[in-house]
Write an enzyme that holds these catalytic residues in place. Structure first.
Site, short mmCIF file in Angstrom:
data_model
loop_
_atom_site.label_atom_id
_atom_site.label_comp_id
_atom_site.label_asym_id
_atom_site.label_seq_id
_atom_site.Cartn_x
_atom_site.Cartn_y
_atom_site.Cartn_z
N CYS A 25 1.48 -2.63 15.58
CA CYS A 25 1.46 -2.29 14.15
C CYS A 25 0.74 -3.37 13.34
CB CYS A 25 2.89 -2.12 13.66
SG CYS A 25 3.00 -1.76 11.90
N CYS A 61 6.67 -5.20 15.73
CA CYS A 61 6.27 -4.20 16.71
C CYS A 61 4.84 -4.50 17.17
CB CYS A 61 6.36 -2.79 16.12
SG CYS A 61 8.06 -2.35 15.71
N GLU A 117 0.83 -1.20 0.00
CA GLU A 117 0.00 0.00 0.00
C GLU A 117 0.87 1.26 0.00
OE1 GLU A 117 -4.16 -1.43 1.79
OE2 GLU A 117 -2.72 -0.93 3.34
N CYS A 154 3.44 8.54 1.32
CA CYS A 154 3.97 7.58 2.27
C CYS A 154 4.15 6.25 1.53
CB CYS A 154 2.97 7.45 3.42
SG CYS A 154 3.44 6.24 4.65
N CYS A 206 6.49 -7.02 7.19
CA CYS A 206 7.60 -6.57 8.03
C CYS A 206 7.89 -7.66 9.03
CB CYS A 206 7.22 -5.28 8.76
SG CYS A 206 8.61 -4.51 9.62
N CYS A 245 -1.26 5.76 9.99
CA CYS A 245 -0.01 5.13 10.43
C CYS A 245 -0.29 3.79 11.08
CB CYS A 245 0.69 5.97 11.50
SG CYS A 245 1.08 7.59 10.97
N1 SAH Z 1 9.30 0.43 9.95
C1 SAH Z 1 9.48 1.85 10.02
C2 SAH Z 1 8.44 2.64 9.23
C3 SAH Z 1 7.01 2.24 9.34
S1 SAH Z 1 5.72 2.92 10.19
C4 SAH Z 1 9.48 2.30 11.44
O1 SAH Z 1 9.25 1.49 12.31
O2 SAH Z 1 9.77 3.46 11.70
C5 SAH Z 1 5.70 4.60 10.47
C6 SAH Z 1 5.35 4.93 11.93
O3 SAH Z 1 4.03 4.49 12.32
C7 SAH Z 1 6.32 4.27 12.89
O4 SAH Z 1 6.72 5.18 13.86
C8 SAH Z 1 5.45 3.20 13.50
O5 SAH Z 1 5.94 2.76 14.73
C9 SAH Z 1 4.13 3.89 13.58
N2 SAH Z 1 3.00 2.98 13.82
C10 SAH Z 1 2.96 1.66 13.62
N3 SAH Z 1 1.76 1.16 13.99
C11 SAH Z 1 1.02 2.20 14.41
C12 SAH Z 1 -0.33 2.34 14.87
N4 SAH Z 1 -1.15 1.29 14.93
N5 SAH Z 1 -0.75 3.56 15.20
C13 SAH Z 1 0.05 4.63 15.09
N6 SAH Z 1 1.32 4.58 14.63
C14 SAH Z 1 1.80 3.37 14.31
#
Ligand code: SAH
Length: 373
Positions: A135, A132, A108, A121, A128, A355
Site C-alpha cells: 500500500c 501493509c 486525498e 472514497c 497509516c 485503491c
Molecule cells: N485501512 C483500511 C482502508 C484502506 S484501503 C483497510 O486496510 O481496509 C482500501 C483497500 O485497498 C484495502 O483493502 C487495501 O488493502 C487495498 N489496497 C491497498 N493498497 C493497494 C494497492 N496498491 N492496490 C490495490 N489495493 C490496495
C-alpha cells in the site's frame, strides 16, 4: 516497525478536539451543545439540516433560528471545512481532491462515478501506521488522526463541488472509508462521522451505502458491532497466517481466525447480510489455485463475499499485478467453491487515485519516534 508498535503508536496518537467547530458534531453531541447553553435540543436538528443538507455554513442565513440564537452561534461557534489544495480529473471521470489537514499535511479524497451510483472514497487518517506491504499510504508512514469535522468535511466538500444528478440529488450515493488510513485506528473520530452519514437530518445514507474497510483491528470491530451498523469490508488479502503476517502485519496481533470470528459476530449483531473480504491480487504471491482453495475453505458457507482488487502499482513497490487471466481463474475457482466473488474494476489510476495509491502529504512521525529509521 512491528505491527504491535504500530498499534500502540496509533493508540497514543492524539485525537484533536473539534472544539467549537460544529461541522463534526453528531446529533447527540450537538443537542448537548445547545442544551449546555440553555437552548432547546431540537435546534441541533435544524442546524444539521442547514449545514449537511442545504450546505449553508453562514449562521446568519439559518432563518428558522431566532436572531439572537444566530448571533450567539456566530460569536461562539464555527463551521470549518478542510481547504482544497488541488483537484485532478481522470480520463474515466474519477475525481481526486487533495485537502489540507493540520500542520501542512494533506489527505486525498476520491469520487468514482458509475452508471447507477457515485461512490466517495474518504480518508480517516493522515497516513497509516499499519504498514501493509503493498500500500502506497503505508509507505508514507503515519502522521495523525483526522477529526470528525475533517472526515465529514470531505463529504461536504465533494457534494458542493460535484454537479448534481439529473433528479437534483447529490452525486454521492455511497461513501466508503477506503482512502488513507485505518478507520478503526481512529475510532473516536470515525464513529461520529458514521453517525452523521446515517442521520436523516444530516446525510441520510442507508446503512448499506456506507462501508467501513478495515485491515482487522479486532477489539475495535467488536466495539463497532455494539455501536454502529454500517456495511463492513475487511482487507484479508491472504488465506493463511504466514502469508498474511507478511502482507498485513497487524495479523501478527489479530490472526485470521480471530478476525473472522469478529466478522461473524459483527454480522450476527446487526443481522447484516454479509461481510465483503477484499483481496488484492499480487502476481505470484497470493494468486495461485491453492490460495483460492484455502480462501474458499475459510469463507464457503459463511455470510461472506470476496472482492478481488487488481494490485495498483506505485513507485518503489516490489509487487506486480496478477495478469487478468489469473484473476479471472481465481475468481472462477472461488465461485466454483461457492464463494460469491467479484473483481473490482480499476478506476482513476492515471491520476494515482486507485485503491492503495493515495499518498497525500504525510510527514511520518511514527517510524522516527520508534527509532527504526
Ligand atoms: N485501512 C483500511 C482502508 C484502506 S484501503 C483497510 O486496510 O481496509 C482500501 C483497500 O485497498 C484495502 O483493502 C487495501 O488493502 C487495498 N489496497 C491497498 N493498497 C493497494 C494497492 N496498491 N492496490 C490495490 N489495493 C490496495
Amino acid at each position: 516497525m512491528s505491527a504491535r508498535a504500530a498499534d500502540s503508536a496509533q493508540d497514543a496518537a492524539t485525537v484533536a478536539a473539534d472544539g467549537d467547530n460544529l461541522l463534526g458534531l453528531p446529533r447527540a453531541a450537538l443537542e448537548q451543545w445547545f442544551a449546555e447553553r440553555g437552548h432547546k435540543p431540537f435546534h441541533a436538528r435544524q442546524l444539521m439540516q442547514w449545514v449537511h443538507q442545504r450546505q449553508v455554513l453562514d449562521f446568519e442565513s439559518m432563518t428558522d433560528l431566532a436572531k439572537p440564537l444566530r448571533a450567539e452561534l456566530a460569536a461562539n461557534a464555527t463551521l470549518e471545512l478542510p481547504r482544497i489544495i488541488n483537484r485532478h480529473k481522470s480520463t474515466d471521470g474519477t475525481f481526486k481532491w487533495l485537502m489540507a489537514a493540520k500542520n501542512g499535511q494533506a489527505i486525498e479524497t476520491v469520487f468514482i462515478p458509475e452508471a447507477d451510483r457515485g461512490t466517495l472514497c474518504i480518508s480517516s487518517q493522515v497516513g497509516c501506521a499499519l504498514d501493509c506491504a503493498f500500500c502506497a499510504t503505508a509507505k508514507q508512514g503515519f502522521n495523525s488522526n483526522l477529526t470528525t469535522a475533517e472526515i465529514v468535511g470531505q463529504v461536504w466538500t465533494a457534494i458542493a463541488e460535484l454537479p448534481r444528478r439529473a433528479n437534483g440529488e447529490s452525486a454521492i450515493t455511497n461513501v466508503v472509508f477506503m482512502g488513507m488510513g485505518e478507520p478503526l485506528a481512529n475510532y473516536r473520530s470515525v464513529v461520529p462521522a458514521l453517525q452523521l452519514l446515517l442521520d436523516d437530518h444530516a446525510y441520510g445514507l442507508s446503512r448499506r451505502r456506507v462501508t467501513l474497510s478495515t485491515s482487522g483491528l479486532v477489539p475495535q470491530l467488536d466495539k463497532l458491532a455494539q455501536e454502529c451498523n454500517v456495511a463492513l469490508a475487511v482487507s484479508l488479502h491472504a488465506p493463511d497466517d504466514d502469508l498474511r503476517d507478511r502482507l498485513v502485519p497487524i495479523n501478527k496481533i489479530h490472526p485470521i481466525e480471530d478476525l473472522l470470528d469478529a466478522c461473524w459476530r459483527y454480522v450476527a449483531a446487526f443481522g447484516n447480510r454479509h461481510v465483503t473480504f477484499e483481496y488484492v491480487m499480487l502476481d505470484g504471491v497470493n494468486d495461485q489455485r491453492e490460495h483460492a482453495d484455502a480462501l474458499a475453505r475459510l469463507l464457503a458457507g459463511k455470510p461472506a463475499k470476496v472482492n478481488l482488487i487488481p494490485f495498483n502499482p506505485f513507485p518503489g513497490t516490489e509487487f506486480e499485478r496478477s495478469p487478468d487471466a489469473v484473476i479471472d481463474r481465481f475468481r472462477d475457482r472461488l465461485r466454483f467453491r461457492n464463494v460469491v466473488t467479484t473483481v473490482r474494476r480499476t478506476r482513476g489510476d492515471d491520476i494515482d487515485a486507485a485503491c492503495g495509491q493515495l499518498a497525500g502529504r504525510v510527514k511520518d512521525r511514527v517510524r522516527r519516534r520508534l527509532g527504526d529509521r
